[in-house]
Structures are given as C-alpha cells and as structure tokens.
Design an enzyme around this catalytic site. Structure first.
Site, short mmCIF file in Angstrom:
data_model
loop_
_atom_site.label_atom_id
_atom_site.label_comp_id
_atom_site.label_asym_id
_atom_site.label_seq_id
_atom_site.Cartn_x
_atom_site.Cartn_y
_atom_site.Cartn_z
N THR A 267 -40.32 31.91 1.07
CA THR A 267 -39.22 31.69 1.54
C THR A 267 -38.40 31.82 0.08
OG1 THR A 267 -39.01 29.55 1.74
CG2 THR A 267 -39.40 30.34 3.60
N GLU B 275 -40.28 32.20 8.50
CA GLU B 275 -41.23 31.24 9.23
C GLU B 275 -41.22 31.55 10.50
OE1 GLU B 275 -38.52 30.37 7.16
OE2 GLU B 275 -39.13 28.49 6.15
N LYS C 176 -17.35 19.51 6.97
CA LYS C 176 -16.89 18.56 7.90
C LYS C 176 -15.56 18.18 7.54
CE LYS C 176 -19.30 14.98 10.23
NZ LYS C 176 -20.13 13.85 10.27
N TRP D 94 -16.51 19.14 12.83
CA TRP D 94 -17.22 20.27 12.35
C TRP D 94 -16.42 21.55 12.45
CZ3 TRP D 94 -21.47 17.56 14.75
CH2 TRP D 94 -22.26 16.70 13.74
P1 ADP Z 1 -34.12 33.36 3.15
O1 ADP Z 1 -32.97 34.37 3.24
O2 ADP Z 1 -33.80 32.06 3.06
O3 ADP Z 1 -35.30 34.20 2.30
P2 ADP Z 1 -34.82 34.32 5.81
O4 ADP Z 1 -34.67 35.79 5.33
O5 ADP Z 1 -36.22 33.74 6.44
O6 ADP Z 1 -35.07 33.47 4.52
O7 ADP Z 1 -33.43 33.82 6.54
C1 ADP Z 1 -33.40 33.08 7.73
C2 ADP Z 1 -32.08 32.40 8.09
O8 ADP Z 1 -31.26 33.79 8.23
C3 ADP Z 1 -31.93 32.18 9.17
O9 ADP Z 1 -32.35 30.94 9.09
C4 ADP Z 1 -30.47 32.24 9.49
O10 ADP Z 1 -29.70 31.40 8.82
C5 ADP Z 1 -30.00 33.49 8.87
N1 ADP Z 1 -29.99 34.46 9.89
C6 ADP Z 1 -31.01 35.12 10.23
N2 ADP Z 1 -30.48 36.17 11.26
C7 ADP Z 1 -29.19 36.03 11.32
C8 ADP Z 1 -28.30 36.47 12.18
N3 ADP Z 1 -28.69 37.43 13.18
N4 ADP Z 1 -26.86 35.80 12.26
C9 ADP Z 1 -26.76 34.75 11.33
N5 ADP Z 1 -27.67 34.36 10.44
C10 ADP Z 1 -28.84 34.84 10.46
#
Ligand code: ADP
Length: 533
Positions: free
Chosen positions: A177, A321, A431, A436
């Site tokens: 990640t 994940e 907040k 929120w």
């Molecule tokens: P990173 O960007 O941290 O490497 P990921 O690609 O696994 O990791 O990102 C996952 C996160 O991206 C999710 O937990 C969420 O916050 C965000 N995310 C994924 N898909 C969407 C979506 N369709 N709309 C809004 N947020 C999203």
C-alpha cells in the site's frame, strides 16, 4: 460427510492454461514509448511465461522467492506475472513513482531476488542499486542497456516445462500500500484468493468481461494488482490492449484503432481523456461500451457524460487490501424503472458488493456498535471475504479484529439496497463544532461547478469551531470562477454550515504515485494557514 467432487487447486496458472487452450488466438497488444507496437496472443503469453520459468529456475529460484517488477503496462510485463508465479515465486509489483526511501524500504522488506524493469526506469534502478542488496539479477524489459534484455534472457529456453506445483493457499503476489501513514505495508495475495477474485471480476455485474471484450487497462500494472485484470482477462479470454505510455492522446488513438470496448482507470485518468477529446473536438470513442472507474470517487458530471453516450459505468470501490474489488456499480432490479437522473445519482454511490464481499459500518467512537443500513448513519467501514487481507506480509499480528472484520479506514453510509456511499477517510473527516463534515462531499460538489478542474477539502484548525474546511481548488484553463461565486454555488448543494469560509486557488494539487490527491501533502502545505477573518 465429504462431497464427491474433484480436488482442483485454484492456482493462478490454471487461468493462463485456460486462456491459451480456449482463447489462444485472442490478441494481446502492446503500444511502446517509441510509437511501435507488438502483437501476441494468450497462447504466446503462456509459452513465454513457461520459458521465463525455465530462466528463473536457472537462477536457482526456490518456491516463495520474490520476483519484482518496476514497469508500465505491456505484454512482457504480463508474461512476467505468469512466469514469476508459474515458477513458484511471488510476484512483487513496485510502483516506480514512489520516493527513494519507500523504494528502499519496500524492496528490502520484500527481500526481492530478481528485478525486471523498463528502460524508462533505468535511472531509478541505477540510483537504488546500492540500497538493494538482496537483488541478485536485473533484467530489462527493453533492449539497449547493459542489463540483460528480457527476450535474450528467455531465448535459450523452449517452454517445454511445467508450472510449479503447490497448494492453492500458497502466496503468489505481493503489493505494498502507498503508506499514507507510517511505512508501506505488504498485502500478500494467495492463488486461491486471486482466482476467486478473477472469477468474480468477469461477472456481468462486476467488470462484465467475455471473449468479445477488448479491454484496455489504463490502471497501471503496479497499482493494486491492476485491479485483477491480467487474471480476469485470461479467465474471460478477452483481448487486452496495453500502452506503456500513459498519455491521453495516445490512449484515445488506441481506443479507435483497436476498437476498445471496455477500459479501467482512476477518475483523473478519465478526466484527462475527456479533456483531450474536448480540446481535439472529438466524441467519446464509439466502440466504448463500458467504463470501469474507481480508486477515488467518480464525479457525478463524468458519470452523466458517459451514461448519456450509452456507456455502462461501473463505479468501483476497493483497496489493495481487498485484491482490490469490493463493490461495483451493480444495477439493482428496479434499474430500468429509474429516471435517468436517478440512475446517475445511484451510480455516483460506490456501488453494491460483489458476491464474496461483506460490508458493515460500525460507530466511529464505538467499534462494538454495528450501525443500521439506513442510508443516513455514517461509520467506520469494515469488510470481510475470501480475497480480503487477514495479515500484512511479515506482520506479527493479524490486521483483522477478533471477529474477522478488516477496518478499511474509510467512513461510509450503507443504503437499505446495499449501495455503499463513502463519505470520507477516517483521517480526512473534518470535525467542526463537534459535527462531522465530509471532505468528499464538498469536493464532489465543487467539481460539479463548470469552472473547477479539481478540488480538495481539508480541515484547518479553527479557534472557535475546532476545525473548519478549507477548499483548495484548481480552475479549469481560462475559467474565472472566484471565491464568492463558488461559495454561493456550494451553498445551493451542501448544508450552509459545511460551505468553506475560505477557498484557496492553486495551479495544481499534489498527487500520489497512483494519481490520487495527496491530502497528506496538502495538509503539510497548508499547515500554517491562517484564517483571514
Ligand atoms: P492507496 O491509494 O493508499 O495505495 P488503494 O489504492 O488501496 O491504496 O486505495 C484504497 C482507498 O481508495 C480506499 O480505502 C478508499 O479510501 C479510496 N477509494 C477507492 N475507491 C473509491 C471510490 N470509488 N470512491 C471513493 N474512494 C475510493
């Protein structure tokens, strides 16, 4: 009593065997940086992957060894996915745009033994080599370097070999990640989870892939297992079109030339493409039937534009994940009865879970309290299922709670029909006066204004309200929208007390290696921000 069916291990190699056997002539196209193209097919991918397993065995690769890639989208990279795993190794895709310290940490944490890389990342490799002591072999996907060329490396081998045998629960792939908090964490996929995920991805309500599909994955192969498309594409026998260049003009040209029917990318990639088409005065490519979009929220205006062109939009939510597919824009039974505007509104939600994914929200301040699926109550989103993480690579403790649920770090509302609506990241919620404010909803509202190209809301300390939202906006070229106009516009969409008191206009927003707005960097930039009033 046990059932009477066969043991058929859900190994990743069964996907490529199937693709080569049943869809062997279906093409895989690579468009290279120098404008040339290579055409092969699923049978060719399998043959080269088998030759690569022989080359890896000649290196003395043992089961479970990590084979890393630092590369963009092309067929040799695809070959290396099946080759590394087929030899019994664990494929580790690395994001070349990470910072040096992250690249250092990830490779040493993974203890990669072999690295395959694109010529365009040669400078990164040269710079990092002294910090990567575990890597014994460097192979370049392109020719023209002192490192051995991939084609020369596999050339002595005839492909007359078998895949490594093993258990379906063996690890097959490792993705880190991006590590927005602390060090990056490794997500270790297994054969079984990968195959189950692929079988789900091809379903009509998910990616809807079949042998007629011409899929162009824009999502890079180093990002969240490329959304599983190299696996799902093989299961479905789809044609894949890859571009090693991530440029809107090149991609749009490929859409037309290869008659691409489906494509997948993050919203910024799609907005880049739409902007390019607008500037060139061209329509959305006529062959396009399906737009898969996720990674961050897909703006409503974009959804509407694609749907007006008769294109099925699948708005996806997921994370590294979750392999990564969690929810998709699966249409409900009453879809055809909905007015167009309502269909767009539903599609702007993050969609419904595919079979194999369970979701729930718990109270932000009391994780023991499971919240109702009422479309109103926001809470911490948790997930479980056979392709959801249990424990990070080399971690000492499980990443899930005692009851097996994984905390996503997202804040969401679940609607009675199962639709997920993300309202924030746990660490991004603002907040204000004990209540929120959703940064995501503010951003979505702002990008609906015709003069706004991109927007991000962050919480800034406020002496009276604890925090207030600051909206940071990038204007569209030639747009003149200013603070009073945008505040008035937002006042018509969100609650009055959500409207940011102040708006900062900037030339560009910081992005992560995967193209998402980096709130962390933005917060750093505005750390000392002082409210005018
Ligand atoms: P990173 O960007 O941290 O490497 P990921 O690609 O696994 O990791 O990102 C996952 C996160 O991206 C999710 O937990 C969420 O916050 C965000 N995310 C994924 N898909 C969407 C979506 N369709 N709309 C809004 N947020 C999203």
């Amino acid at each position: 009593m046990l059932g009477g069916m066969q043991d058929w291990s859900l190994r990743v190699t069964t996907l490529i065997d199937h693709a080569a056997r049943e869809h062997g002539t279906r093409e895989i196209v690579s468009h290279w940086c120098n404008g040339t193209e290579t055409r092969t097919n699923w049978a060719g991918i399998r043959h080269d992957a088998l030759r690569m397993t022989q080359a890896l065995r000649a290196f003395g690769l043992t089961p479970g060894d990590r084979v890393a890639t630092l590369a963009m989208n092309h067929h040799r990279h695809l070959v290396s996915w099946y080759g590394a795993i087929g030899a019994g190794g664990i494929l580790h895709t690395i994001n070349p745009r990470l910072f040096d310290d992250q690249l250092d940490y990830i490779v040493n944490h993974a203890q990669d033994r072999v690295l395959l890389f694109d010529l365009q990342w040669a400078a990164v490799v040269e710079r990092m080599k002294p910090r990567w002591p575990t890597i014994e072999h460097y192979i370049c996907f392109d020719s023209g370097l002192p490192a051995q060329h991939f084609e020369d490396w596999i050339a002595p081998h005839d492909g007359n070999a078998g895949w490594a045998d093993g258990d379906e629960r063996d690890a097959c792939m490792l993705c880190y990640t991006s590590g927005t908090t602390g060090n990056p964490k490794g997500v270790l996929y297994e054969h079984r989870s990968t195959v189950l995920h692929a079988m789900t991805c091809i379903m009509p309500a998910v990616f809807g892939l079949d042998a007629r599909t011409v899929m162009m994955p824009i999502v890079p192969m180093f990002h969240a297992a490329s959304w599983g498309l190299p696996w799902a594409g093989a299961a479905a026998g789809s044609k894949l079109v890859y571009s090693a260049v991530n440029d809107a003009a090149v991609l749009c040209d490929l859409f037309d030339r290869e008659q691409v029917t489906a494509s997948a990318g993050v919203p910024t990639a799609w907005s880049g493409m739409l902007q390019h088409l607008d500037l060139a005065g061209k329509p959305i490519p006529a062959s396009l039937r399906q737009v898969l979009c996720g990674g961050s929220a897909m703006p409503r205006s974009m959804i509407e534009r694609f749907m007006r062109a008769g294109i099925r939009v699948a708005h996806l939510w997921g994370m590294t994940e979750t392999s990564p597919v969690g929810t998709t824009g699966a249409q409900s039974a009453d879809w055809d009865d909905l007015a167009f505007e309502d269909q767009v509104a539903v599609m702007a939600l993050q969609g419904r879970p595919a079979y194999g994914v369970e979701l729930r929200c718990v109270a932000l301040d009391d994780p023991a309290l499971v919240l109702p699926r009422d479309g109103k109550t926001a809470g911490a989103l948790q997930v479980r299922g056979p392709w959801v993480i249990k424990r990070y690579f080399r971690a000492e403790r499980d990443a899930v709670g005692a009851d097996g649920w994984f905390d996503t770090g997202d804040v969401a509302v679940i609607h009675p029909d199962g639709n997920l609506q993300l309202t924030d990241r746990t660490k991004d919620v603002i907040k204000s006066g004990g209540e929120w404010i959703s940064s995501v909803e503010l951003e979505n509202a702002a990008v609906g204004h015709p003069g706004v190209a991109e927007a991000a809301a962050i919480g800034i300390h406020h002496p009276k309200w604890e925090e207030r939202p600051l909206l940071v906006v990038v204007r569209k070229p030639d747009a003149a929208v200013d603070e009073p106009e945008l505040r008035a516009y937002l006042g018509g969409i969100v609650a009055k007390w959500w409207v940011p008191d102040e708006i900062a206009f900037v030339d560009a927003l910081p992005h992560t290696g995967t193209g998402k707005i980096s709130k962390k960097d933005l917060r750093d930039t505005f750390r000392d921000y002082r409210w005018r009033a």
